[in-house]
Design an enzyme around this catalytic site. Structure first.
Site, PDB file in Angstrom:
ATOM      1  N   LYS A  12       0.825  -1.217   0.000  1.00  0.00           N
ATOM      2  CA  LYS A  12       0.000   0.000   0.000  1.00  0.00           C
ATOM      3  C   LYS A  12       0.859   1.266   0.000  1.00  0.00           C
ATOM      4  O   LYS A  12       0.572   2.209  -0.723  1.00  0.00           O
ATOM      5  CB  LYS A  12      -0.948   0.023   1.197  1.00  0.00           C
ATOM      6  CG  LYS A  12      -1.930  -1.121   1.260  1.00  0.00           C
ATOM      7  CD  LYS A  12      -3.082  -0.951   0.338  1.00  0.00           C
ATOM      8  CE  LYS A  12      -4.176  -1.957   0.715  1.00  0.00           C
ATOM      9  NZ  LYS A  12      -4.760  -2.608  -0.422  1.00  0.00           N
ATOM     10  N   THR A  34      -9.489  -0.927  -5.804  1.00  0.00           N
ATOM     11  CA  THR A  34     -10.183  -1.604  -4.719  1.00  0.00           C
ATOM     12  C   THR A  34     -10.265  -0.625  -3.542  1.00  0.00           C
ATOM     13  O   THR A  34      -9.498   0.335  -3.459  1.00  0.00           O
ATOM     14  CB  THR A  34      -9.450  -2.889  -4.324  1.00  0.00           C
ATOM     15  OG1 THR A  34      -8.068  -2.614  -4.147  1.00  0.00           O
ATOM     16  CG2 THR A  34      -9.618  -3.966  -5.382  1.00  0.00           C
ATOM     17  N   GLY A  35     -11.198  -0.860  -2.647  1.00  0.00           N
ATOM     18  CA  GLY A  35     -11.589   0.107  -1.631  1.00  0.00           C
ATOM     19  C   GLY A  35     -10.499   0.756  -0.812  1.00  0.00           C
ATOM     20  O   GLY A  35     -10.349   1.975  -0.810  1.00  0.00           O
ATOM     21  N   THR A  37      -7.167   0.535  -1.082  1.00  0.00           N
ATOM     22  CA  THR A  37      -6.133   1.127  -1.940  1.00  0.00           C
ATOM     23  C   THR A  37      -6.634   2.454  -2.495  1.00  0.00           C
ATOM     24  O   THR A  37      -5.915   3.460  -2.468  1.00  0.00           O
ATOM     25  CB  THR A  37      -5.759   0.161  -3.082  1.00  0.00           C
ATOM     26  OG1 THR A  37      -5.254  -1.048  -2.525  1.00  0.00           O
ATOM     27  CG2 THR A  37      -4.723   0.780  -4.005  1.00  0.00           C
ATOM     28  N   ASP A  60     -11.841  -7.383  -5.451  1.00  0.00           N
ATOM     29  CA  ASP A  60     -11.039  -7.978  -6.522  1.00  0.00           C
ATOM     30  C   ASP A  60     -11.942  -8.619  -7.575  1.00  0.00           C
ATOM     31  O   ASP A  60     -11.650  -8.589  -8.763  1.00  0.00           O
ATOM     32  CB  ASP A  60     -10.012  -8.960  -5.988  1.00  0.00           C
ATOM     33  CG  ASP A  60     -10.590 -10.083  -5.155  1.00  0.00           C
ATOM     34  OD1 ASP A  60     -11.700  -9.928  -4.603  1.00  0.00           O
ATOM     35  OD2 ASP A  60      -9.923 -11.119  -5.043  1.00  0.00           O
TER      36      ASP A  60
END
Length: 130
Positions: A12, A34-35, A37, A60
């Protein structure tokens, strides 16, 4: 172009640094992630990011579905090759989908920089002609 961004938990910080470094290029495109990230990228860059669910709870799968609909033009997926965790987004499924639909994917910083710099110089325009 629509750029998909995804990162395992241990990557991250790397994706944050990457997006901050190339914010001026990314700002000219639509970003999907994705949320968690996506939220972290938004926080450090102030870019607008279309967010899926977190990867561990179906993000994903949403990401893969967008690939299958030809909704993404490029993917940057920083993953941890030394760790296999069923809660982390599945690199195999996503990379296989990218290969199937001819979508460029970067899984490390060197390849990601090549794609982003190619995007900045218009060298990826072939994608729009398919």
């Amino acid at each position: 172009m629509n750029i998909g961004i995804i990162a395992h938990n241990t990557k991250k910080s790397l994706i944050e640094d990457f997006c901050l470094a190339y914010k001026h290029i990314l700002s000219k495109h639509e970003i999907y992630a994705t949320g968690i990230t996506g939220r972290r990228v938004e926080d450090v860059t102030n870019l607008r990011v279309h967010k899926f669910l977190p990867g561990s709870v179906g993000g994903d799968k949403q990401f893969t579905e967008m690939l299958e609909r030809n909704g993404l033009d490029m993917v940057i997926f920083f993953y941890n090759p030394a760790m296999v965790d069923p809660k982390e987004p599945d690199i195999y499924t996503i990379s296989k989908c990218c290969d199937k639909y001819n979508i460029p994917i970067a899984t490390n910083i060197a390849t990601a920089e090549s794609l982003i710099l190619g995007l900045a110089h218009g060298d990826l325009e072939w994608r729009l002609q398919i």
